[in-house]
Design a protein around this motif. Sequence first.
Motif, PDB file in Angstrom:
ATOM      1  N   UNK A 133      14.944  -6.093  32.379  1.00 16.25           N
ATOM      2  CA  UNK A 133      14.344  -5.497  31.187  1.00 16.25           C
ATOM      3  C   UNK A 133      13.608  -4.225  31.590  1.00 16.25           C
ATOM      4  N   UNK A 134      13.625  -3.215  30.753  1.00 18.48           N
ATOM      5  CA  UNK A 134      13.016  -1.941  31.153  1.00 18.48           C
ATOM      6  C   UNK A 134      11.491  -1.915  31.051  1.00 18.48           C
ATOM      7  N   UNK A 135      10.840  -2.933  31.559  1.00 12.13           N
ATOM      8  CA  UNK A 135       9.386  -2.925  31.696  1.00 12.13           C
ATOM      9  C   UNK A 135       9.078  -2.501  33.122  1.00 12.13           C
ATOM     10  N   UNK A 136       8.152  -1.593  33.270  1.00 18.08           N
ATOM     11  CA  UNK A 136       7.985  -0.895  34.536  1.00 18.08           C
ATOM     12  C   UNK A 136       7.672  -1.787  35.733  1.00 18.08           C
ATOM     13  N   UNK A 137       6.832  -2.800  35.661  1.00 18.52           N
ATOM     14  CA  UNK A 137       6.619  -3.595  36.869  1.00 18.52           C
ATOM     15  C   UNK A 137       7.869  -4.355  37.317  1.00 18.52           C
ATOM     16  N   UNK A 138       8.830  -4.522  36.417  1.00 17.53           N
ATOM     17  CA  UNK A 138      10.072  -5.197  36.763  1.00 17.53           C
ATOM     18  C   UNK A 138      11.074  -4.176  37.306  1.00 17.53           C
ATOM     19  N   UNK A 139      12.153  -4.659  37.892  1.00 17.11           N
ATOM     20  CA  UNK A 139      13.145  -3.762  38.479  1.00 17.11           C
ATOM     21  C   UNK A 139      13.794  -2.858  37.441  1.00 17.11           C
ATOM     22  N   UNK A 140      13.998  -3.366  36.242  1.00 16.17           N
ATOM     23  CA  UNK A 140      14.592  -2.553  35.186  1.00 16.17           C
ATOM     24  C   UNK A 140      13.726  -1.351  34.840  1.00 16.17           C
ATOM     25  N   UNK A 141      12.427  -1.505  34.944  1.00 16.32           N
ATOM     26  CA  UNK A 141      11.517  -0.386  34.706  1.00 16.32           C
ATOM     27  C   UNK A 141      11.631   0.685  35.768  1.00 16.32           C
ATOM     28  N   UNK A 142      11.820   0.249  37.001  1.00 16.22           N
ATOM     29  CA  UNK A 142      12.007   1.223  38.082  1.00 16.22           C
ATOM     30  C   UNK A 142      13.325   1.976  37.889  1.00 16.22           C
ATOM     31  N   UNK A 143      14.352   1.253  37.444  1.00 14.27           N
ATOM     32  CA  UNK A 143      15.631   1.908  37.157  1.00 14.27           C
ATOM     33  C   UNK A 143      15.461   2.901  36.005  1.00 14.27           C
TER      34      UNK A 143
ATOM     35  N   UNK B 220       3.327   8.146  37.131  1.00 19.59           N
ATOM     36  CA  UNK B 220       3.948   6.869  37.488  1.00 19.59           C
ATOM     37  C   UNK B 220       2.913   5.745  37.506  1.00 19.59           C
ATOM     38  N   UNK B 221       1.719   6.049  37.984  1.00 21.23           N
ATOM     39  CA  UNK B 221       0.647   5.056  38.005  1.00 21.23           C
ATOM     40  C   UNK B 221       0.250   4.615  36.611  1.00 21.23           C
ATOM     41  N   UNK B 222       0.116   5.576  35.694  1.00 26.52           N
ATOM     42  CA  UNK B 222      -0.221   5.242  34.306  1.00 26.52           C
ATOM     43  C   UNK B 222       0.879   4.413  33.661  1.00 26.52           C
ATOM     44  N   UNK B 223       2.132   4.759  33.931  1.00 30.23           N
ATOM     45  CA  UNK B 223       3.252   4.000  33.365  1.00 30.23           C
ATOM     46  C   UNK B 223       3.257   2.584  33.920  1.00 30.23           C
ATOM     47  N   UNK B 224       3.013   2.442  35.221  1.00 31.91           N
ATOM     48  CA  UNK B 224       2.971   1.111  35.850  1.00 31.91           C
ATOM     49  C   UNK B 224       1.840   0.262  35.262  1.00 31.91           C
ATOM     50  N   UNK B 225       0.670   0.863  35.105  1.00 30.35           N
ATOM     51  CA  UNK B 225      -0.467   0.122  34.541  1.00 30.35           C
ATOM     52  C   UNK B 225      -0.216  -0.285  33.096  1.00 30.35           C
ATOM     53  N   UNK B 226       0.404   0.593  32.320  1.00 33.80           N
ATOM     54  CA  UNK B 226       0.710   0.254  30.925  1.00 33.80           C
ATOM     55  C   UNK B 226       1.734  -0.883  30.861  1.00 33.80           C
ATOM     56  N   UNK B 227       2.726  -0.848  31.729  1.00 38.60           N
ATOM     57  CA  UNK B 227       3.717  -1.930  31.764  1.00 38.60           C
ATOM     58  C   UNK B 227       3.110  -3.251  32.189  1.00 38.60           C
ATOM     59  N   UNK B 228       2.236  -3.209  33.190  1.00 36.86           N
ATOM     60  CA  UNK B 228       1.573  -4.437  33.637  1.00 36.86           C
ATOM     61  C   UNK B 228       0.668  -4.991  32.536  1.00 36.86           C
ATOM     62  N   UNK B 229      -0.038  -4.101  31.839  1.00 34.18           N
ATOM     63  CA  UNK B 229      -0.899  -4.549  30.734  1.00 34.18           C
ATOM     64  C   UNK B 229      -0.064  -5.178  29.625  1.00 34.18           C
ATOM     65  N   UNK B 230       1.102  -4.620  29.351  1.00 34.58           N
ATOM     66  CA  UNK B 230       1.983  -5.178  28.336  1.00 34.58           C
ATOM     67  C   UNK B 230       2.460  -6.576  28.730  1.00 34.58           C
ATOM     68  N   UNK B 231       2.804  -6.746  29.976  1.00 32.29           N
ATOM     69  CA  UNK B 231       3.244  -8.071  30.444  1.00 32.29           C
ATOM     70  C   UNK B 231       2.096  -9.072  30.380  1.00 32.29           C
ATOM     71  N   UNK B 232       0.897  -8.668  30.796  1.00 31.35           N
ATOM     72  CA  UNK B 232      -0.256  -9.573  30.724  1.00 31.35           C
ATOM     73  C   UNK B 232      -0.597  -9.922  29.279  1.00 31.35           C
ATOM     74  N   UNK B 233      -0.470  -8.959  28.381  1.00 27.19           N
ATOM     75  CA  UNK B 233      -0.707  -9.219  26.966  1.00 27.19           C
ATOM     76  C   UNK B 233       0.311 -10.230  26.427  1.00 27.19           C
ATOM     77  N   UNK B 234       1.556 -10.075  26.828  1.00 21.67           N
ATOM     78  CA  UNK B 234       2.591 -11.013  26.399  1.00 21.67           C
ATOM     79  C   UNK B 234       2.327 -12.409  26.953  1.00 21.67           C
TER      80      UNK B 234
END
Length: 74
Positions: free
Chosen positions: A12-22, A40-54
């Motif tokens: 999945x294209x969420x940044x902390x996951x491999x799909x996000x890196x792709x 890249x740091x801001x994108x990674x933090x936003x993706x991690x926050x989204x996963x934690x929220x989920x």
Amino acid sequence: MISLQVGILNLFPLVPLDGGHIAILAVEGTARRDLSPLVKGWIMNAGAALIFLLIGLVLYSDIAKTGFVQKIFR
């Protein structure tokens, strides 16, 4: 079967996951330049926050189904 499901979830294209890196590599390839480490740091933090929220939302939903939350707030 579980391994296949985890592999698909990981793409999945969420940044902390491999799909996000792709996805970031695809954006960099399209723009033909690297994104700054700060971006890249801001994108990674936003993706991690989204996963934690989920995770929090799913956890709350599961606990609410047991009736435990209603007992607390009575």
